[in-house]
Design a protein around this motif. Structure first.
Motif, PDB file in Angstrom:
ATOM      1  N   GLU A  16       0.826  -1.209   0.000  1.00 54.06           N
ATOM      2  CA  GLU A  16       0.000   0.000   0.000  1.00 54.06           C
ATOM      3  C   GLU A  16       0.856   1.253   0.000  1.00 54.06           C
ATOM      4  O   GLU A  16       0.604   2.193  -0.750  1.00 54.06           O
ATOM      5  CB  GLU A  16      -0.940  -0.001   1.216  1.00 54.06           C
ATOM      6  CG  GLU A  16      -2.084  -0.974   1.114  1.00 54.06           C
ATOM      7  CD  GLU A  16      -2.933  -0.752  -0.131  1.00 54.06           C
ATOM      8  OE1 GLU A  16      -3.397   0.387  -0.357  1.00 54.06           O
ATOM      9  OE2 GLU A  16      -3.116  -1.725  -0.880  1.00 54.06           O
ATOM     10  N   VAL A  17       1.886   1.282   0.851  1.00 53.99           N
ATOM     11  CA  VAL A  17       2.768   2.456   0.894  1.00 53.99           C
ATOM     12  C   VAL A  17       3.473   2.627  -0.449  1.00 53.99           C
ATOM     13  O   VAL A  17       3.678   3.749  -0.924  1.00 53.99           O
ATOM     14  CB  VAL A  17       3.791   2.318   2.041  1.00 53.99           C
ATOM     15  CG1 VAL A  17       4.803   3.464   1.998  1.00 53.99           C
ATOM     16  CG2 VAL A  17       3.086   2.292   3.391  1.00 53.99           C
ATOM     17  N   GLY A  18       3.804   1.506  -1.107  1.00 57.79           N
ATOM     18  CA  GLY A  18       4.472   1.566  -2.402  1.00 57.79           C
ATOM     19  C   GLY A  18       3.629   2.174  -3.505  1.00 57.79           C
ATOM     20  O   GLY A  18       4.161   2.579  -4.545  1.00 57.79           O
ATOM     21  N   LYS A  19       2.311   2.249  -3.298  1.00 61.16           N
ATOM     22  CA  LYS A  19       1.457   2.900  -4.291  1.00 61.16           C
ATOM     23  C   LYS A  19       1.738   4.399  -4.370  1.00 61.16           C
ATOM     24  O   LYS A  19       1.485   5.023  -5.403  1.00 61.16           O
ATOM     25  CB  LYS A  19      -0.023   2.685  -3.935  1.00 61.16           C
ATOM     26  CG  LYS A  19      -0.515   1.252  -4.067  1.00 61.16           C
ATOM     27  CD  LYS A  19      -1.979   1.167  -3.674  1.00 61.16           C
ATOM     28  CE  LYS A  19      -2.517  -0.260  -3.786  1.00 61.16           C
ATOM     29  NZ  LYS A  19      -3.944  -0.330  -3.379  1.00 61.16           N
ATOM     30  N   ALA A  55       4.691   9.693   6.151  1.00 62.58           N
ATOM     31  CA  ALA A  55       3.940   9.508   7.396  1.00 62.58           C
ATOM     32  C   ALA A  55       2.440   9.449   7.122  1.00 62.58           C
ATOM     33  O   ALA A  55       1.716   8.612   7.695  1.00 62.58           O
ATOM     34  CB  ALA A  55       4.255  10.636   8.372  1.00 62.58           C
ATOM     35  N   GLN A  56       1.952  10.314   6.240  1.00 66.01           N
ATOM     36  CA  GLN A  56       0.532  10.301   5.893  1.00 66.01           C
ATOM     37  C   GLN A  56       0.137   8.982   5.237  1.00 66.01           C
ATOM     38  O   GLN A  56      -0.906   8.396   5.566  1.00 66.01           O
ATOM     39  CB  GLN A  56       0.223  11.469   4.953  1.00 66.01           C
ATOM     40  CG  GLN A  56       0.353  12.840   5.594  1.00 66.01           C
ATOM     41  CD  GLN A  56       0.190  13.960   4.595  1.00 66.01           C
ATOM     42  OE1 GLN A  56       0.486  13.804   3.406  1.00 66.01           O
ATOM     43  NE2 GLN A  56      -0.260  15.109   5.051  1.00 66.01           N
ATOM     44  N   THR A  57       0.956   8.512   4.317  1.00 64.55           N
ATOM     45  CA  THR A  57       0.656   7.270   3.613  1.00 64.55           C
ATOM     46  C   THR A  57       0.719   6.078   4.553  1.00 64.55           C
ATOM     47  O   THR A  57      -0.112   5.162   4.480  1.00 64.55           O
ATOM     48  CB  THR A  57       1.647   7.075   2.445  1.00 64.55           C
ATOM     49  OG1 THR A  57       1.621   8.227   1.596  1.00 64.55           O
ATOM     50  CG2 THR A  57       1.301   5.849   1.634  1.00 64.55           C
ATOM     51  N   PHE A  58       1.701   6.072   5.453  1.00 62.33           N
ATOM     52  CA  PHE A  58       1.846   4.985   6.420  1.00 62.33           C
ATOM     53  C   PHE A  58       0.602   4.903   7.309  1.00 62.33           C
ATOM     54  O   PHE A  58       0.055   3.816   7.543  1.00 62.33           O
ATOM     55  CB  PHE A  58       3.095   5.243   7.260  1.00 62.33           C
ATOM     56  CG  PHE A  58       3.533   4.081   8.116  1.00 62.33           C
ATOM     57  CD1 PHE A  58       3.903   2.877   7.539  1.00 62.33           C
ATOM     58  CD2 PHE A  58       3.585   4.207   9.493  1.00 62.33           C
ATOM     59  CE1 PHE A  58       4.316   1.807   8.329  1.00 62.33           C
ATOM     60  CE2 PHE A  58       3.998   3.147  10.288  1.00 62.33           C
ATOM     61  CZ  PHE A  58       4.355   1.942   9.699  1.00 62.33           C
ATOM     62  N   ALA A  59       0.121   6.057   7.780  1.00 68.86           N
ATOM     63  CA  ALA A  59      -1.085   6.073   8.610  1.00 68.86           C
ATOM     64  C   ALA A  59      -2.299   5.600   7.833  1.00 68.86           C
ATOM     65  O   ALA A  59      -3.147   4.866   8.359  1.00 68.86           O
ATOM     66  CB  ALA A  59      -1.323   7.486   9.152  1.00 68.86           C
ATOM     67  N   ALA A  60      -2.399   6.001   6.555  1.00 66.20           N
ATOM     68  CA  ALA A  60      -3.542   5.586   5.735  1.00 66.20           C
ATOM     69  C   ALA A  60      -3.544   4.079   5.516  1.00 66.20           C
ATOM     70  O   ALA A  60      -4.601   3.440   5.551  1.00 66.20           O
ATOM     71  CB  ALA A  60      -3.509   6.323   4.398  1.00 66.20           C
ATOM     72  N   ALA A  61      -2.377   3.498   5.292  1.00 68.41           N
ATOM     73  CA  ALA A  61      -2.297   2.052   5.065  1.00 68.41           C
ATOM     74  C   ALA A  61      -2.648   1.272   6.328  1.00 68.41           C
ATOM     75  O   ALA A  61      -3.150   0.149   6.252  1.00 68.41           O
ATOM     76  CB  ALA A  61      -0.895   1.678   4.584  1.00 68.41           C
ATOM     77  N   LEU A  62      -2.399   1.857   7.487  1.00 68.35           N
ATOM     78  CA  LEU A  62      -2.680   1.196   8.754  1.00 68.35           C
ATOM     79  C   LEU A  62      -4.091   1.477   9.260  1.00 68.35           C
ATOM     80  O   LEU A  62      -4.549   0.837  10.214  1.00 68.35           O
ATOM     81  CB  LEU A  62      -1.682   1.654   9.822  1.00 68.35           C
ATOM     82  CG  LEU A  62      -0.218   1.300   9.566  1.00 68.35           C
ATOM     83  CD1 LEU A  62       0.669   1.976  10.591  1.00 68.35           C
ATOM     84  CD2 LEU A  62      -0.009  -0.197   9.594  1.00 68.35           C
ATOM     85  N   GLY A  63      -4.756   2.446   8.652  1.00 67.90           N
ATOM     86  CA  GLY A  63      -6.077   2.815   9.120  1.00 67.90           C
ATOM     87  C   GLY A  63      -6.058   3.533  10.447  1.00 67.90           C
ATOM     88  O   GLY A  63      -7.047   3.518  11.187  1.00 67.90           O
ATOM     89  N   LEU A  64      -4.947   4.188  10.773  1.00 64.11           N
ATOM     90  CA  LEU A  64      -4.817   4.895  12.048  1.00 64.11           C
ATOM     91  C   LEU A  64      -5.396   6.303  11.933  1.00 64.11           C
ATOM     92  O   LEU A  64      -5.316   6.944  10.882  1.00 64.11           O
ATOM     93  CB  LEU A  64      -3.352   4.977  12.471  1.00 64.11           C
ATOM     94  CG  LEU A  64      -2.635   3.655  12.766  1.00 64.11           C
ATOM     95  CD1 LEU A  64      -1.180   3.913  13.128  1.00 64.11           C
ATOM     96  CD2 LEU A  64      -3.338   2.903  13.887  1.00 64.11           C
ATOM     97  N   ALA A 199      -5.214   8.782  -0.511  1.00 62.52           N
ATOM     98  CA  ALA A 199      -6.467   8.213  -1.015  1.00 62.52           C
ATOM     99  C   ALA A 199      -6.585   8.388  -2.527  1.00 62.52           C
ATOM    100  O   ALA A 199      -7.137   7.515  -3.215  1.00 62.52           O
ATOM    101  CB  ALA A 199      -7.653   8.870  -0.311  1.00 62.52           C
ATOM    102  N   ASP A 200      -6.073   9.505  -3.049  1.00 60.04           N
ATOM    103  CA  ASP A 200      -6.136   9.735  -4.491  1.00 60.04           C
ATOM    104  C   ASP A 200      -5.285   8.738  -5.267  1.00 60.04           C
ATOM    105  O   ASP A 200      -5.507   8.525  -6.465  1.00 60.04           O
ATOM    106  CB  ASP A 200      -5.676  11.158  -4.820  1.00 60.04           C
ATOM    107  CG  ASP A 200      -6.567  12.211  -4.179  1.00 60.04           C
ATOM    108  OD1 ASP A 200      -7.744  11.899  -3.899  1.00 60.04           O
ATOM    109  OD2 ASP A 200      -6.077  13.339  -3.943  1.00 60.04           O
ATOM    110  N   ILE A 204      -5.341   2.343   0.668  1.00 60.10           N
ATOM    111  CA  ILE A 204      -6.449   2.005   1.553  1.00 60.10           C
ATOM    112  C   ILE A 204      -5.907   1.319   2.807  1.00 60.10           C
ATOM    113  O   ILE A 204      -4.765   0.854   2.837  1.00 60.10           O
ATOM    114  CB  ILE A 204      -7.472   1.085   0.863  1.00 60.10           C
ATOM    115  CG1 ILE A 204      -6.792  -0.226   0.442  1.00 60.10           C
ATOM    116  CG2 ILE A 204      -8.103   1.778  -0.333  1.00 60.10           C
ATOM    117  CD1 ILE A 204      -7.760  -1.261  -0.101  1.00 60.10           C
ATOM    118  N   SER A 205      -6.730   1.257   3.828  1.00 61.07           N
ATOM    119  CA  SER A 205      -6.348   0.565   5.055  1.00 61.07           C
ATOM    120  C   SER A 205      -6.358  -0.941   4.822  1.00 61.07           C
ATOM    121  O   SER A 205      -7.322  -1.490   4.270  1.00 61.07           O
ATOM    122  CB  SER A 205      -7.316   0.931   6.178  1.00 61.07           C
ATOM    123  OG  SER A 205      -7.073   0.137   7.326  1.00 61.07           O
ATOM    124  N   VAL A 206      -5.283  -1.608   5.224  1.00 60.68           N
ATOM    125  CA  VAL A 206      -5.178  -3.052   5.008  1.00 60.68           C
ATOM    126  C   VAL A 206      -5.121  -3.822   6.320  1.00 60.68           C
ATOM    127  O   VAL A 206      -4.779  -5.006   6.332  1.00 60.68           O
ATOM    128  CB  VAL A 206      -3.931  -3.381   4.152  1.00 60.68           C
ATOM    129  CG1 VAL A 206      -4.093  -2.841   2.747  1.00 60.68           C
ATOM    130  CG2 VAL A 206      -2.659  -2.840   4.795  1.00 60.68           C
TER     131      VAL A 206
END
Length: 318
Positions: A16-19, A55-64, A199-200, A204-206
């Protein structure tokens, strides 16, 4: 959670972060170790190297639940923690929570605010709680601080106090990308308008809070042999005996290094820690806890080189 499930989870997070993030694999690996070890991370690098976006992407992938504080010289502790405000309609004080009440807090350019304001994070980072007007408020068990700072700025910045630095598990250096990675960045984002959002880009949260909790609990089951404990202690104590350093690492550093080594072992699919886990993480754990002696500074020595020499000079168990 089994080690296979933990590996699958880390793989999903990396994907997810790699996206959104090109390169930075080593930094992401350390972020995953910090996540499962329950530690905080300080990212240092020049502007424009995607520290905030990571940091934003990492949080988004974790759903935090993600929060951000832009640290400035006029920021006050109440701007971080919140305060009790008097409600004239109810004639009572009402707690207005500050941005620290999130699961992943991005402390952007943390060294731009005075130590008085930086100190507002001390209790939260150590005990995952804050105290306002004598009342204790618990933070999430997953509360994590990811702070950024710019190493090339010299105007309007304040050094982080040692007590603040010691609460970070890792200090990671975010460098410039390779030529190939930079070409991929330009090709991916060069035609876009404005700053992209995770999100763009389809991030997504995994995972879920419960799954993260099981993953962090699994780390505690990783075997830390007595010989590894002795190795970590000898390595940390060696920093206090080095003539090139006037300040060595604290006992907290030894505890955090052991915890991080457990997390790295689990991510590597092992239920036991080996010396290579400690060696691989030693620089990131120790570099921000050590202070060069005046003689070492005059000679132009670097903390990272001293840590490497101490690791090589400390006999590892077999």
């Amino acid at each position: 959670m089994s080690l296979a499930e933990l590996g699958a989870l880390s793989g999903r997070i990396r994907a997810e972060v790699g996206k959104a993030i090109v390169g930075q694999e080593e930094v992401l690996d350390h972020l995953l170790v910090a996540l499962f070890a329950g530690g905080h991370v300080l990212l240092e690098g020049p502007p424009g190297t995607a520290k905030t976006f990571l940091a934003q992407t990492f949080a988004a992938a974790l759903g935090l639940d993600f929060g951000r504080i832009q640290f400035t010289p006029d920021l006050m502790p109440g701007d971080i923690l919140g305060s009790n405000l008097f409600n004239f309609q109810t004639s009572q004080f009402t707690l207005t929570r500050g941005p620290i009440f999130h699961e992943l807090l991005l402390a952007d350019e943390i060294n731009r605010t005075p130590p008085k304001t930086q100190a507002a994070l001390l209790e939260a980072m150590q005990e995952r709680r804050v105290t306002l007007d004598g009342e204790v408020h618990a933070l999430s068990e997953r509360f994590t601080v990811v702070a950024t700072q710019n190493p090339i700025e010299s105007q309007g910045v304040y050094p982080l106090p040692e007590a603040q630095l010691d609460r970070f598990l890792f200090k990671l250096i975010v460098g410039y990308p390779t030529a190939e990675e930079e070409a991929r960045i330009v090709a991916r984002y060069g035609e876009g308008k404005g700053t992209p959002k995770p999100a763009d880009l389809g991030v997504i949260s995994v995972t879920t809070a419960a799954e993260l909790g099981r993953a962090q609990s699994a780390i505690a089951s990783i075997t830390l042999a007595e010989s590894i404990v002795d190795y970590v202690v000898r390595l940390v104590r060696a920093t206090r005996e080095s003539g090139d350093l006037v300040v060595g690492a604290s006992p907290r550093a030894a505890v955090l290094l052991s915890s991080a080594a457990r997390a790295r072992a689990a991510l590597d699919g092992r239920d036991y820690v080996i010396p290579d886990d400690v060696k691989a993480l030693a620089t990131a754990v120790l570099r921000h806890r050590l202070m060069l002696s005046p003689a070492a500074e005059i000679e132009g020595k670097q903390v990272e080189a001293i840590v490497t020499a101490l690791v090589e000079g400390t006999e590892a168990p077999r």
